[in-house]
Structures are given as C-alpha cells and as structure tokens.
Design a protein around this motif. Structure first.
Motif, PDB file in Angstrom:
ATOM      1  N   ASP A   1       0.849  -1.196   0.000  1.00  0.00           N
ATOM      2  CA  ASP A   1       0.000   0.000   0.000  1.00  0.00           C
ATOM      3  C   ASP A   1       0.882   1.242   0.000  1.00  0.00           C
ATOM      4  N   GLY A   2       0.780   2.023  -1.087  1.00  0.00           N
ATOM      5  CA  GLY A   2       1.527   3.268  -1.168  1.00  0.00           C
ATOM      6  C   GLY A   2       0.633   4.479  -1.144  1.00  0.00           C
ATOM      7  N   GLY A   3      -0.661   4.247  -0.873  1.00  0.00           N
ATOM      8  CA  GLY A   3      -1.590   5.377  -0.931  1.00  0.00           C
ATOM      9  C   GLY A   3      -1.752   5.842  -2.362  1.00  0.00           C
TER      10      GLY A   3
ATOM     11  N   GLU B   1       2.985  -8.593   3.617  1.00  0.00           N
ATOM     12  CA  GLU B   1       2.305  -7.357   3.246  1.00  0.00           C
ATOM     13  C   GLU B   1       3.201  -6.174   3.592  1.00  0.00           C
ATOM     14  N   GLY B   2       2.940  -5.018   2.998  1.00  0.00           N
ATOM     15  CA  GLY B   2       3.777  -3.864   3.281  1.00  0.00           C
ATOM     16  C   GLY B   2       3.092  -2.545   3.026  1.00  0.00           C
ATOM     17  N   THR B   3       3.620  -1.521   3.650  1.00  0.00           N
ATOM     18  CA  THR B   3       3.189  -0.146   3.388  1.00  0.00           C
ATOM     19  C   THR B   3       4.405   0.648   2.952  1.00  0.00           C
ATOM     20  N   VAL B   4       4.167   1.616   2.075  1.00  0.00           N
ATOM     21  CA  VAL B   4       5.242   2.453   1.531  1.00  0.00           C
ATOM     22  C   VAL B   4       4.884   3.915   1.764  1.00  0.00           C
ATOM     23  N   ARG B   5       5.812   4.655   2.344  1.00  0.00           N
ATOM     24  CA  ARG B   5       5.635   6.094   2.498  1.00  0.00           C
ATOM     25  C   ARG B   5       6.939   6.777   2.111  1.00  0.00           C
ATOM     26  N   VAL B   6       6.791   7.944   1.478  1.00  0.00           N
ATOM     27  CA  VAL B   6       7.956   8.714   1.047  1.00  0.00           C
ATOM     28  C   VAL B   6       7.893  10.078   1.703  1.00  0.00           C
ATOM     29  N   SER B   7       9.012  10.456   2.317  1.00  0.00           N
ATOM     30  CA  SER B   7       9.122  11.770   2.935  1.00  0.00           C
ATOM     31  C   SER B   7      10.409  12.396   2.429  1.00  0.00           C
ATOM     32  N   GLY B   8      10.279  13.421   1.572  1.00  0.00           N
ATOM     33  CA  GLY B   8      11.459  14.029   0.979  1.00  0.00           C
ATOM     34  C   GLY B   8      12.168  13.015   0.091  1.00  0.00           C
TER      35      GLY B   8
ATOM     36  N   ARG C   1       7.509  -0.644   5.430  1.00  0.00           N
ATOM     37  CA  ARG C   1       7.264  -1.510   6.582  1.00  0.00           C
ATOM     38  C   ARG C   1       6.711  -2.835   6.061  1.00  0.00           C
ATOM     39  N   VAL C   2       7.434  -3.927   6.358  1.00  0.00           N
ATOM     40  CA  VAL C   2       7.056  -5.259   5.864  1.00  0.00           C
ATOM     41  C   VAL C   2       6.641  -6.123   7.049  1.00  0.00           C
ATOM     42  N   ARG C   3       5.541  -6.852   6.882  1.00  0.00           N
ATOM     43  CA  ARG C   3       5.067  -7.743   7.929  1.00  0.00           C
ATOM     44  C   ARG C   3       4.864  -9.150   7.366  1.00  0.00           C
ATOM     45  N   LEU C   4       5.129 -10.146   8.215  1.00  0.00           N
ATOM     46  CA  LEU C   4       4.819 -11.532   7.889  1.00  0.00           C
ATOM     47  C   LEU C   4       3.685 -11.974   8.801  1.00  0.00           C
ATOM     48  N   LEU C   5       2.583 -12.424   8.193  1.00  0.00           N
ATOM     49  CA  LEU C   5       1.400 -12.844   8.940  1.00  0.00           C
ATOM     50  C   LEU C   5       1.251 -14.349   8.853  1.00  0.00           C
ATOM     51  N   ASP C   6       0.785 -14.967   9.956  1.00  0.00           N
ATOM     52  CA  ASP C   6       0.554 -16.399   9.903  1.00  0.00           C
ATOM     53  C   ASP C   6      -0.777 -16.683   9.217  1.00  0.00           C
ATOM     54  N   THR C   7      -1.180 -17.947   9.178  1.00  0.00           N
ATOM     55  CA  THR C   7      -2.371 -18.322   8.422  1.00  0.00           C
ATOM     56  C   THR C   7      -3.668 -17.820   9.049  1.00  0.00           C
TER      57      THR C   7
END
Length: 810
Positions: free
Chosen positions: A318-320, A421-428, A434-440
């Motif tokens: 997710d990068g918005g 899953e991950g989120t992406v944010r850019v500042s300057g 941020r990467v996460r590993l989720l169980d089943t």
C-alpha cells in the motif's frame, strides 16, 4: 627358505585340488584350490617344510587357526579348517578375489577412499580386539580390497592378549615380530603389544595412503624402526593438503605413548564422524524420531501439518494514492523473489483474512479498504487490530487429502498461506517501507522496517525483496542456507540453476560454483553445493566418470571439516553415499543433516524415502509428507510423495500432486514418477498421454526410451523383442546405481502388465542383486506384480532384498 611347491591338479588330503599359487609369506605359501566335497574354491595355506617339525612354529600355526576362527566379521578373512596331508600342515581359508592395498599405498588414493579403507580396517580390528586378538603385523600387504569390501588377512603372527586357562603363552620372552615400517614403538622395543599397536600400524597405513610416503624413512629397516623411538611422527599436512580433522586423527594414532592413542572402536567412530556418518557406528534404525528426539519430531510434524505452511502470498503493498506505482513495483519484486526461492512457494488468490496493515509512527494510515476474504466475505481493514478470534469469521479449513479431495484450489491454497504485506511512504528523498509476515490466521509473526533513498528504485526493490524473504526464512528454515556478504547473490543464482535439474542449467551452476569455491575455498555452503552439483553431473552424464564422484566426496569431507554445524554438508555426504550405492551410509548422513537442521526438508526426504522403501510405511510416509510441506517447491520431493501415495492406492491424491508440479515446473518434470504410475494403474489412456509427453524429453534422457513401450501398452501393438531391447537399454550399466535399479523396477512392472512374466522375473532377479535395492514395499504392494508373486523366482528375489534390509538394522 625353501619354497613350498604344489603341482596343479595335485590333490591335498584327498579333498583339495590345487588350481594355482596365490603367494608366499614368512610361514608358508597360499594356493587357490577346489574343495571337491563342496564344489567351491577356497584358499589353502601350507606351512614351509623346514618349519613343519618346529614345535614353536607348529604351535603358532595351530594358534593362527584358533585365533582367526574366534573373529567373525566381514572385514576379517574367514578361516575354515586345519589339516594334515602326510607331513604337510595346512589351513583352509576364504578365497578373496581382489588385490592387496599395497599398490594403493604406493600410488596414493583420494581422501574419501582412504577413509573408507581405514574405516573397514578399523572395524575388523575392533572385532578382533573384542575377542582379545591382536594382529601385530598390519600393513598394506595384509589388507585386501574386494570390491567394496575391505578385508584384513594373515593373522599368522597374531597372539592373544591373554592366554587361555591352561594354555602356555607362545612368547614368554617377547620377540620383535612385525614389519619395521609399520611397527609401533613398543613393538620396536620388544615389549608386548596390544590393540593400540594395531591402531598405530593403521595410522601409518592411512598416512601412506594420503601422502604416498611413510612417516619415517631411512636407509635400513632398523633405521626406519628406531626413528619412531627418537622423534614424533611428522604431520601429514607437511606433505599434502589434508583436512584438519583427518590430520589430527592420524597424529593421535601415531603417538609414541600408546595410552594417548585411540582404540580401534574409537577409531571407527572418529572416522565415521569425519565421513559425515555420526559417531554411533553400526547403529540400527531406532524409529522415526531418531536423531531429533521423538517429542521434537512430533512437535515438528504437528506444526507442519497445521495451516502454518510454507506457502506464501504477497498482498499488494500500500503506497496510498501518491505512491501507488512504487508500491506496485515493490509488490512485483517481492513476488518474484518468493517465486524463485526453492524453500517456499508463492500462491495466488484472495486474502484468507483481513489485511493487517496499520500506520507507522509519524506516517498517516492508509485509507480503509474493503478486502475480499478467501470465504467470499468482505471486511474492512479497520477490523485489523482485533485478535483473530474476534474478527468477522474464521478461516475455512482445507479439505482433507485423499480420494475425492483436491488441494489445488486457489481458495484452499490461500487459506493455508502466510502473507507478506507492506506499506510504503515517502518523505522528501527517503522512502520508508514496513514489511510484515502474517501467519495463516492473520496474526503478525515478524516485522521489518526499511529506510532507503526513494530515487534508487531498483536498489530499493532488491532491498525490500531480500528483507521480505529474510523474514520468511528466519521463521521457516533451519537458518542461513548460503554464504553471507557479497558472495550471497551469486550463490543463490547458482542454486537456482542447480535446482532446475537439466544438464544445461547444471553446467551453468557448476561454472559459478567453481568460481565461488576458488574465491572462498573454506566456505562450507559453497563447497557442499558444489559437491552436490558434481554428483548430479556424474549421474546425468552416465555415471562413468569416477573422478567426478571422487572429487565430490573430497569436497564434502572438506566441507564437514570446515563446519560441522550446517546440515548442507551432511546432505552432500548423503548424496555421495547414495551415488556410491551405500544405502545405510546415505541414511546415517541424512540423520546427521536432520539433527543440525530439524526443518531441513532434504534430510526428511531421504530418511522418509528409505524408511518407506524398507517397509516402515507409516513412518516413511510421515517423513515424506513433512518434507513436502517444508519444501513445497522441491520437485523431487513432491514426486516422491506422489509416487508413495500412488503405490498405497491413492491415485486421486497422487495425480493432484503431479498436476501441481507440472503446472509449476513443466510437463516433463514428473515423467519419472509417472512411469511407475502408468504400470501400476494399467490405464491405457494414461500411458498414451505420458508417451506423448515423453517424446518432448531431451534426446539423452534414459526414460525417453520408454516411449515405444508406453505406446505398445496403450494400443496393444506388442513387439516382444523390441520391448526386451528397450528395457535392456534402459537398464544399462551406464547409469547411476539408484537410477538403474529404478529402471529395473519399471521394467518388471511393465513386463508383468504385458504378460511377459519370465522377462519380468529376470528383471526382478537382477534388481534384487543390486546393493541399492531395498524397496520391499514395492515388492509387496505393486499391483503389477500380482501375477508373479507365487513364482519361486519372486520369492528368492524378495528374500535377498529382505536379508539386505535386515543386515542394515532396519
């Protein structure tokens, strides 16, 4: 000393017909003779005539027989009887067909062969010493190489460590007896020797095999003998490159102080450790958890049989609205990395649970999304903070395996997949991912945060992909599986080519691994994979290049010396042992790999396959199932599982597994397993479909020769001479032993289906004589063999295989 002369055709004691002289030693001459009563050839040793009337010589001669008969072991020549023919004393012994170790000692041998020979000699000595018998003249001339068997001969100057009650000790005053170059210091001094004197001699032999020279040299025999009293033996590393563990063992055996030397059994265990077989020599099979502990194995199996699998789904990052393109690029990079990693499997489909992304500190949270679950319901990402039990619904269980069930649906795959899953944010100029590993169940198992320049798009993609894979590997593998640092990417590329099986990719992998090995010769991961690649090349190129296999073994021994904590080196040794036809050695090396890597699927695959084949069906299947869960992308493991369940009658599940493998690895990836299935099922349509696919195989593939047989079976156009010739060519000696045995089994199955029963029994007889043949379960369960099981030849073949399995302790 006069020579013992016996003329050909002369008959000794009215029973032994002289055929040819074999050699002559200090006490007598040895001849090859025919035992007319038993109609078999044996060796006959006649005492020199000038010693025949010497009481001490006669006493020693009788004692040689008595002592030798006390030692019954495969690594010691068997002695049969003591006799008298007129004035000639003789003994009869096992006739050994081979050559002495003397030539090998002069010319030197590879490290693996030297350790194999030393292990055999040490086992024979341990058996003799356990009976209180010391050889006292061990040297290369008294060791015979009879194929794979190593045999100690000539206990002519052996003596008991303790005289039997009422028996006069033969040497009240101990004489210097032995060969100077191989004598222990105590023998040179005229002291009574014990088993450690033989161990010293074995140390000299091992030193000589590796260096092509003796540890002590001199102008006279006396100078050679006394040198060991004046100085310590030289280190073999002075003359050749030898692994430290091997050199240290040799130096211990050559200690001037006998109390510092190992005994023969300790020597056996030490050599087994060096050869990757563990230290429990000659240990029998001790159950499915052997090497791991039954509780740990049960726990591992339970964990792996739940929804916590090695299947991984990559959720869209997710990068918005602002950075959606960058997020999409990162998603594709991570998917590509997962797809090419051998130890996990990428699955696609709807998320089986709500997206769990939450905001990072200082960064706005992404907008609430509606996410479709694997059960068709939609939920809001705002529900993500709730524990799994409080979420809108639970995950549907995958249907059980077996007839009528399929494990290939996107829904079932997604519902047992973990999620990156991950989120992406850019500042300057900087990006934060941020990467996460989720169980089943959607619970967060691990998190990583990556800060890097946003402008370096490709570098950012590689970094995020590597770190995402690291999260998975950290949780679901036995640890690092390759070198760290700058060599890691090249090593992984080489591994990818190696795993593709075909010769072209294998040669690419070998070139890269050879370069890596030159740069990092002490890296055990690189050395182990290079050894495995050489074994695979040896097998694919016809199993005729002995130098390839010898080098693979040498590399494996050096990998073990470099790092005994990684499972990779022991797995390489298991591959070498399997190629050599040493089934139990392969099994023991795999156990050592499993001890060091409980989640090392390659080890579970080998252990499970062997257990399944020898008749421990439930335990074997359990291991193979575990290996398949731990290594979902390993084609050879999936084929083994499909083959096993097919033999047990579960055709539906077998075909589901093979279908999945073909979809992922190509239409030819499952041909070997399907050759078995075609015969077992007796399904003509199945055979015809397989024949069409076999025609697309590389020209040199041995199983391509099965195409006319499959067609003949499918349409009934049987040409018996052509069928015989096709199977003869498939079982030629120019293949690896395990592959040749497999082809014999395929031949027996098909020929029985084609009602060529005599030909089927001929292949059964041939495969039963191969040391690698342990597949009792196939003999008992293959439906193709039903028409021949009542035949005496079948019973004889099965008895041979059963005896072989029993001799291994399974």
């Amino acid at each position: 000393m006069p020579t013992v002369a016996l003329a050909p055709v002369e008959v000794i004691a009215g029973r032994y017909e002289v055929k040819a002289p074999l050699g002559e030693g200090g006490m007598g001459a040895v001849f090859r003779v025919l035992d007319r009563e038993l109609d078999e050839e044996v060796a006959l040793k006649v005492l020199h005539s000038d010693l025949a009337n010497t009481p001490e010589a006669l006493h020693r001669f009788r004692r040689e027989v008595k002592l030798a008969r006390r030692v019954t072991h495969p690594n010691v020549a068997r002695t049969y009887d003591l006799g008298l023919d007129e004035s000639r004393r003789f003994i009869t012994m096992e006739l050994l067909r081979g050559e002495s170790l003397a030539k090998s000692a002069r010319e030197g041998v590879a490290l693996g062969e030297a350790l194999r020979v030393a292990a055999g000699v040490a086992r024979g000595l341990a058996a003799a010493h356990a009976e209180g018998v010391v050889h006292r003249d061990l040297k290369p001339e008294n060791v015979m190489l009879c194929g794979e068997r190593v045999v100690i001969t000539d206990f002519g100057i052996a003596r008991a460590e303790r005289a039997a009650p009422g028996e006069r000790e033969a040497h009240a005053t101990v004489a210097v007896i032995g060969t100077p170059a191989y004598m222990s210091p105590e023998q040179v001094e005229g002291l009574a020797g014990d088993g450690r004197s033989d161990v010293y001699a074995l140390g000299v032999v091992l030193f000589e095999l590796l260096t092509k020279r003796l540890p002590f040299e001199g102008e006279t025999a006396i100078a050679v003998a006394t040198a060991r009293l004046l100085r310590d033996a030289p280190d073999p590393r002075t003359f050749v490159e030898v692994p430290d563990g091997v050199a240290d063992l040799i130096m211990r055996t050559l200690s001037r102080r006998r109390e510092e030397r190992p005994d023969a059994q300790t020597m056996v265990d030490a050599i087994d450790e060096l050869r990757g077989l563990g230290g429990a020599s000659d240990g029998a099979f001790r159950g499915p958890g052997f090497g791991l502990g039954s509780e740990a194995f049960a726990e591992l199996g339970q964990q792996s049989s739940t929804l916590e699998s090695r299947d991984v789904r990559v959720a869209p990052f997710d990068g918005g609205a602002t950075h959606a393109a960058l997020a999409a690029d990162l998603t594709r990079a991570v998917e590509d990395a997962v797809a090419t990693d051998k130890s996990i499997r990428l699955v696609r489909g709807n998320l089986p649970f709500p997206d769990s992304r939450t905001s990072s500190a200082g960064v706005s949270a992404p907008p609430v999304a509606r996410i479709t679950r694997g059960d068709g319901r939609t939920v809001s990402s705002g529900d993500l903070g709730a524990p799994p039990a409080m979420r809108p619904s639970t995950i549907p269980e995958a249907p059980p395996s077996g007839a009528g069930a399929s494990s290939l649906t996107p829904r079932s795959l997604a519902s047992r997949a973990q999620v990156i899953e991950g989120t992406v944010r850019v500042s300057g100029p900087n990006a934060r991912v941020r990467v996460r590993l989720l169980d089943t169940n959607g619970a967060v198992m691990d998190v990583d945060r990556i800060d890097a320049p946003a402008a370096d798009g490709f570098d950012l993609e590689d970094l995020v992909a590597d770190r995402s894979l690291a999260l998975v590997r950290k949780r679901f593998t036995a640890g690092r599986r390759g070198p760290a640092g700058p060599l890691a990417p090249r090593f992984e590329r080489a591994r990818e080519h190696y795993e593709r099986f075909d010769l072209g990719n294998l040669l690419i992998a070998l070139r890269e691994l050879e370069m890596l090995h030159a740069e990092a010769p002490d890296d055990a991961y690189i050395t182990s994979l290079l050894a495995n690649a050489l074994v695979r090349r040896w097998a694919q190129e016809g199993a005729t290049e002995a130098a390839l296999l010898a080098r693979a073994e040498d590399l494996t021994l050096r990998a073990l010396d470099a790092d005994t904590d990684i499972p990779d080196a022991y797995y390489a040794m298991a591959s070498v042992r399997q190629a050599q036809g040493d089934v139990f050695g392969c099994f023991r090396a795999a156990l050592e790999a499993q001890r060091r890597g409980p989640r090392f699927y390659e080890a579970h695959h080998i252990i499970g396959s062997i257990l399944f084949e020898v008749g421990h069906i439930a335990d074997g299947l359990r291991r193979i199932e575990l290996a398949a869960r731990l290594g979902p992308k390993a084609v050879v493991v999936q084929m083994r599982l499909a083959n096993a369940v097919a033999l047990m009658g579960d055709r539906t599940r077998s075909e589901e597994i093979l279908l999945r493998v073909r979809e992922e690895a190509g239409p030819l990836s499952t041909v070997v397993a399907e050759l078995d299935s075609a015969a077992w099922y007796g399904d003509q349509k199945y055979a015809l479909d397989l024949a069409e696919r076999v025609m697309g195989a590389p020209a040199g593939a041995s199983w391509r020769r099965s195409e006319p047989i499959l067609r003949a079976f499918a349409d009934g156009s049987l040409d018996k001479p052509q069928t015989r010739e096709a199977f003869r060519s498939m079982t030629t000696d120019r293949t690896a032993p395990t592959r040749r045995a497999a082809m014999h089994r395929v031949a027996a199955d098909f020929l029985a289906r084609l009602e060529m029963y005599d030909d089927a029994l001929d292949h059964l007889t041939k495969v039963s004589q191969m040391p690698v043949m342990i597949y009792l379960t196939w003999l008992d369960k293959s439906p193709s063999l039903d028409p021949v099981r009542a035949e005496p030849k079948f019973a004889e073949a099965r008895a041979k295989v059963a005896a072989r399995v029993a001799s291994m302790g399974f």
